[in-house]
Design a protein around this motif. Structure first.
Motif, PDB file in Angstrom:
ATOM      1  N   PHE A  15     -17.326  48.671  20.131  1.00  0.00           N
ATOM      2  CA  PHE A  15     -17.924  47.448  20.864  1.00  0.00           C
ATOM      3  C   PHE A  15     -19.102  48.086  21.516  1.00  0.00           C
ATOM      4  CE2 PHE A  15     -13.090  46.757  21.578  1.00  0.00           C
ATOM      5  CZ  PHE A  15     -12.893  46.363  20.299  1.00  0.00           C
ATOM      6  N   SER A  16     -19.257  49.187  22.128  1.00  0.00           N
ATOM      7  CA  SER A  16     -20.500  49.494  22.887  1.00  0.00           C
ATOM      8  C   SER A  16     -21.832  49.488  21.827  1.00  0.00           C
ATOM      9  CB  SER A  16     -20.289  50.793  23.758  1.00  0.00           C
ATOM     10  OG  SER A  16     -20.106  52.044  22.570  1.00  0.00           O
ATOM     11  N   ALA A  19     -22.716  46.155  21.059  1.00  0.00           N
ATOM     12  CA  ALA A  19     -23.574  45.556  21.804  1.00  0.00           C
ATOM     13  C   ALA A  19     -24.964  46.093  22.139  1.00  0.00           C
ATOM     14  CB  ALA A  19     -22.804  45.681  23.415  1.00  0.00           C
ATOM     15  N   ARG A  22     -26.807  44.656  19.811  1.00  0.00           N
ATOM     16  CA  ARG A  22     -26.965  43.238  19.942  1.00  0.00           C
ATOM     17  C   ARG A  22     -26.191  42.553  18.573  1.00  0.00           C
ATOM     18  NH1 ARG A  22     -28.840  41.224  24.102  1.00  0.00           N
ATOM     19  NH2 ARG A  22     -29.486  39.187  23.354  1.00  0.00           N
ATOM     20  N   GLY A  36     -13.157  43.322  24.427  1.00  0.00           N
ATOM     21  CA  GLY A  36     -14.526  43.515  24.528  1.00  0.00           C
ATOM     22  C   GLY A  36     -15.201  42.821  23.311  1.00  0.00           C
ATOM     23  N   GLY A  37     -14.537  42.723  21.923  1.00  0.00           N
ATOM     24  CA  GLY A  37     -15.084  42.186  21.118  1.00  0.00           C
ATOM     25  C   GLY A  37     -15.763  40.842  21.133  1.00  0.00           C
ATOM     26  N   LEU A  38     -16.380  40.307  20.340  1.00  0.00           N
ATOM     27  CA  LEU A  38     -17.067  39.049  20.357  1.00  0.00           C
ATOM     28  C   LEU A  38     -15.963  37.964  19.980  1.00  0.00           C
ATOM     29  CD1 LEU A  38     -19.235  36.850  20.904  1.00  0.00           C
ATOM     30  CD2 LEU A  38     -20.192  37.435  18.580  1.00  0.00           C
ATOM     31  N   ASN A  80     -14.511  35.863  22.942  1.00  0.00           N
ATOM     32  CA  ASN A  80     -14.662  36.328  24.374  1.00  0.00           C
ATOM     33  C   ASN A  80     -15.926  35.885  24.718  1.00  0.00           C
ATOM     34  OD1 ASN A  80     -15.512  38.192  26.543  1.00  0.00           O
ATOM     35  ND2 ASN A  80     -14.342  39.646  25.494  1.00  0.00           N
ATOM     36  N   LYS A  82     -17.366  36.233  27.895  1.00  0.00           N
ATOM     37  CA  LYS A  82     -18.248  37.245  28.411  1.00  0.00           C
ATOM     38  C   LYS A  82     -19.115  38.010  27.518  1.00  0.00           C
ATOM     39  CE  LYS A  82     -17.788  41.017  31.749  1.00  0.00           C
ATOM     40  NZ  LYS A  82     -16.721  41.954  32.306  1.00  0.00           N
ATOM     41  N   THR A  83     -18.629  38.259  26.298  1.00  0.00           N
ATOM     42  CA  THR A  83     -19.384  39.023  25.400  1.00  0.00           C
ATOM     43  C   THR A  83     -20.356  38.221  24.723  1.00  0.00           C
ATOM     44  OG1 THR A  83     -17.417  40.571  24.932  1.00  0.00           O
ATOM     45  CG2 THR A  83     -19.205  40.605  23.220  1.00  0.00           C
ATOM     46  N   ALA A  86     -23.335  38.148  27.173  1.00  0.00           N
ATOM     47  CA  ALA A  86     -23.957  39.568  27.183  1.00  0.00           C
ATOM     48  C   ALA A  86     -24.853  39.663  25.962  1.00  0.00           C
ATOM     49  CB  ALA A  86     -22.792  40.691  27.201  1.00  0.00           C
ATOM     50  N   LEU A  87     -24.505  39.186  24.938  1.00  0.00           N
ATOM     51  CA  LEU A  87     -25.343  39.356  23.759  1.00  0.00           C
ATOM     52  C   LEU A  87     -26.444  38.310  23.618  1.00  0.00           C
ATOM     53  CD1 LEU A  87     -22.741  40.141  21.109  1.00  0.00           C
ATOM     54  CD2 LEU A  87     -24.266  41.707  22.099  1.00  0.00           C
TER      55      LEU A  87
END
Length: 104
Positions: A15-16, A19, A22, A36-38, A80, A82-83, A86-87
């Motif tokens: 995931f990191s 991210a 991107r 945390g995955g999309l 997700n 939130k993810t 963030a992207l």
């Protein structure tokens, strides 16, 4: 990303890295999205429950070769949000409408 125990064990790293680069990744099950995955799209995990019925039938004398192969019949789409934010990804409304769950 294909399902595997190694991928699940190293989910945080995957995931990191996704991210950082991107990369909008799609995962095989909701557990990845919860971490945390999309997006995930895959069968609902009721195969373990169905396996118990097979074990019961085998223990009662049925031959495994005579049992039918069962394929998943229900799939779920989890997003997700939130993810996605963030992207910098905007999820189309048509995808939101089809989602079984949106995690914020």
């Amino acid at each position: 990303m294909p399902p595997s125990s190694a991928a699940l064990a190293h989910g945080e790293l995957i995931f990191s890295l996704a991210a950082k680069q991107r990369l909008p990744a799609v995962y095989p099950s909701r557990s990845y999205v919860e971490k945390g995955g999309l997006i995930s799209y895959g069968p609902i995990q009721d195969s373990f429950r169905l396996a118990a019925g097979y074990v019961d039938r085998i223990l009662k004398g049925e031959k495994p070769a005579d049992l039918p192969v069962q394929a998943p019949t229900r799939y779920e789409l989890v997003i997700n949000l939130k993810t996605a934010r963030a992207l910098g990804i905007t999820i189309p409304t048509a995808v939101f409408v089809r989602a079984d769950e949106v995690i914020e």
